[in-house]
Motif scaffolding. Structure first.
Motif, mmCIF file in Angstrom:
data_model
loop_
_atom_site.group_PDB
_atom_site.id
_atom_site.type_symbol
_atom_site.label_atom_id
_atom_site.label_comp_id
_atom_site.label_asym_id
_atom_site.label_seq_id
_atom_site.Cartn_x
_atom_site.Cartn_y
_atom_site.Cartn_z
ATOM 1 N N ILE A 71 0.785 -1.193 0.185
ATOM 2 C CA ILE A 71 0.100 -0.207 -0.040
ATOM 3 C C ILE A 71 0.730 1.175 -0.127
ATOM 4 N N ALA A 72 2.213 1.100 -0.490
ATOM 5 C CA ALA A 72 2.980 2.276 -0.422
ATOM 6 C C ALA A 72 2.614 3.306 -1.484
ATOM 7 N N GLU A 73 2.740 4.573 -1.250
ATOM 8 C CA GLU A 73 2.242 5.559 -1.975
ATOM 9 C C GLU A 73 3.561 6.145 -2.833
ATOM 10 N N GLY A 74 4.823 6.171 -2.266
ATOM 11 C CA GLY A 74 5.921 6.495 -2.972
ATOM 12 C C GLY A 74 6.109 8.093 -2.553
ATOM 13 N N ARG A 80 5.310 7.605 -8.606
ATOM 14 C CA ARG A 80 5.673 7.465 -7.313
ATOM 15 C C ARG A 80 4.915 6.245 -6.737
ATOM 16 N N GLU A 81 3.695 6.016 -7.042
ATOM 17 C CA GLU A 81 2.986 4.535 -6.765
ATOM 18 C C GLU A 81 3.518 3.355 -7.515
ATOM 19 N N SER A 82 4.356 3.756 -8.593
ATOM 20 C CA SER A 82 4.828 2.319 -9.088
ATOM 21 C C SER A 82 6.120 2.076 -8.573
ATOM 22 N N GLN A 83 6.709 2.823 -7.632
ATOM 23 C CA GLN A 83 8.197 2.508 -7.279
ATOM 24 C C GLN A 83 8.251 1.128 -6.656
ATOM 25 N N VAL A 84 7.682 1.058 -5.695
ATOM 26 C CA VAL A 84 7.606 -0.105 -4.939
ATOM 27 C C VAL A 84 7.236 -1.507 -5.869
ATOM 28 N N ASP A 99 -0.201 -3.427 -10.813
ATOM 29 C CA ASP A 99 1.138 -3.313 -11.382
ATOM 30 C C ASP A 99 1.513 -1.980 -11.513
ATOM 31 N N ALA A 100 3.047 -1.889 -11.645
ATOM 32 C CA ALA A 100 3.667 -0.576 -11.941
ATOM 33 C C ALA A 100 3.046 0.188 -13.030
ATOM 34 N N MET A 101 2.778 -0.416 -14.085
ATOM 35 C CA MET A 101 2.200 0.234 -15.184
ATOM 36 C C MET A 101 0.816 0.739 -15.008
ATOM 37 N N LEU A 105 -0.154 4.872 -14.755
ATOM 38 C CA LEU A 105 -1.312 5.245 -15.644
ATOM 39 C C LEU A 105 -2.506 5.718 -14.429
ATOM 40 N N CYS A 106 -2.948 5.312 -13.668
ATOM 41 C CA CYS A 106 -4.045 5.582 -12.966
ATOM 42 C C CYS A 106 -3.941 6.881 -12.071
ATOM 43 N N LEU A 107 -2.694 7.089 -11.585
ATOM 44 C CA LEU A 107 -2.123 8.423 -10.938
ATOM 45 C C LEU A 107 -2.468 9.723 -11.661
#
Length: 348
Positions: A71-74, A80-84, A99-101, A105-107
């Motif tokens: 649940i890491a926001e980055g 940033r939400e894709s980093q973890v 996933d990261a993609m 996209l959604c941010l």
């Protein structure tokens, strides 16, 4: 099964000098405690990992988990939400949620709406403004709604987000771009009911848990679900589980958007009705808040008779099922069900 938990703790960022608003998306200890307790109650062994630096250090030291509940926001940027998830992908460590993609996209709300609109899913007409001067050339009917393109928790959204003319639009764009250092999304204001739809599952297995109607109390700052109204929801907001025809329409559209964007395991899709009674996609929350008491998704589940522990369990079941499907493409449902509980979860 050992479940690692990755998260950004709000108190840590406040201690580093971040403001309440800057740290608004990060989690409280009660959220981590709630998730951990729910997982342990279902027989999982848990380990708190923490934020990206702690995860990176642990991975470099050779630590591994059967799956990570992420649940890491980055920090920093549209990705940033894709980093973890990206780091976990590199080390082939399975994880819960998108996933990261998809998270990248959604941010970005503007890019998300392009994909949703291209799929034929109703969403308000919009434009992305990168410089305040561009606002003068927007050809959309007023009133319009203005918000940062890549923030959550209602950050940058309030009474001044609804604008009635080009002067107000230009002022709102200038203020938000300067304050949040990012473009703004400008879209046609939707005047109807606002619902948030809770979803668990992935792809064709995804299903709507319910639709929570957001109702503005007399003390609400405005008729927009923004930062102040969310932060002071006990005084300013009311929530009602919707179970009428509008709710069913909203669930259908929300699931279409969830699948179109490739979201996984659990989250929320925010919807608002237009003047013609059509539910429009607003945005998706693939990393929805999971505070056991304060977050919209658990509130909706509580009103629908779904316990918090059950919600976390369904999210985990979705992740485990899709990972086994990924490890055994073409396997039948009976073959999947027959797999031992300790079968390793392999990533391609």
């Amino acid at each position: 099964m050992l479940v690692g938990i990755t998260y950004d703790l709000k108190d840590d960022y406040l201690a580093l000098g971040y403001s309440e608003e800057e740290a608004a998306e990060f989690d409280s200890p009660a959220t981590i405690e709630g998730i951990e307790a729910a997982l342990q109650a279902q027989g999982y062994e848990t380990e708190r990992i923490g934020a990206l630096p702690m995860l990176a250090s642990a991975l470099l030291q050779g630590r591994r988990w059967d799956i990570v509940f992420n649940i890491a926001e980055g920090l920093h940027g549209f990705g940033r939400e894709s980093q973890v998830p990206a780091l976990l992908d590199y080390y082939k460590v399975p994880y819960v949620f998108s996933d990261a993609m998809t998270l990248g996209l959604c941010l970005h709300k503007g890019v998300t709406k392009h994909v949703v609109r291209d799929k034929g899913i109703p969403t308000a007409d919009f434009a992305v403004v990168e410089h305040p001067s561009q606002a003068a050339f927007i050809d959309l009917p007023y009133p319009l709604f203005v918000k940062p393109v890549a923030e959550g928790t209602g950050i940058g959204v309030g009474a001044a987000s609804k604008v009635q003319n080009v002067e107000e639009l230009m002022a709102a764009c200038e203020r938000l771009i300067a304050r949040h250092n990012q473009p703004v999304l400008v879209e046609t204001f939707l005047s109807g009911r606002e619902l948030t739809v809770g979803i668990v599952g992935t792809g064709t297995d995804a299903r709507a848990l319910g639709a929570l109607e957001v109702i503005f109390a007399p003390a609400a700052e405005s008729d927009v679900y923004g930062y102040v109204n969310k932060a002071e929801y006990l005084d300013r907001m009311q929530y009602r589980l919707a179970d009428d025809d509008d709710a069913e329409k909203a669930k259908t559209v929300a699931l279409e958007a969830w699948r179109a964007l490739g979201c996984r395991d659990g989250g929320r899709v925010d919807m608002r009705f237009d003047a013609a009674g059509v539910p429009n996609f607003i945005e998706v929350n693939p990393l929805a808040g999971l505070h056991p008491v304060n977050s919209d998704l658990p509130i909706m589940c509580y009103k629908a008779g779904i316990r918090y522990e059950q919600l976390i369990g369904e999210i985990m079941n979705s992740a485990l099922w899709r990972l086994r499907l990924q490890a055994m493409p073409g396997a039948s449902a009976d073959e999947m069900t027959a797999l031992p509980a300790d079968q390793p979860l392999l990533m391609a």
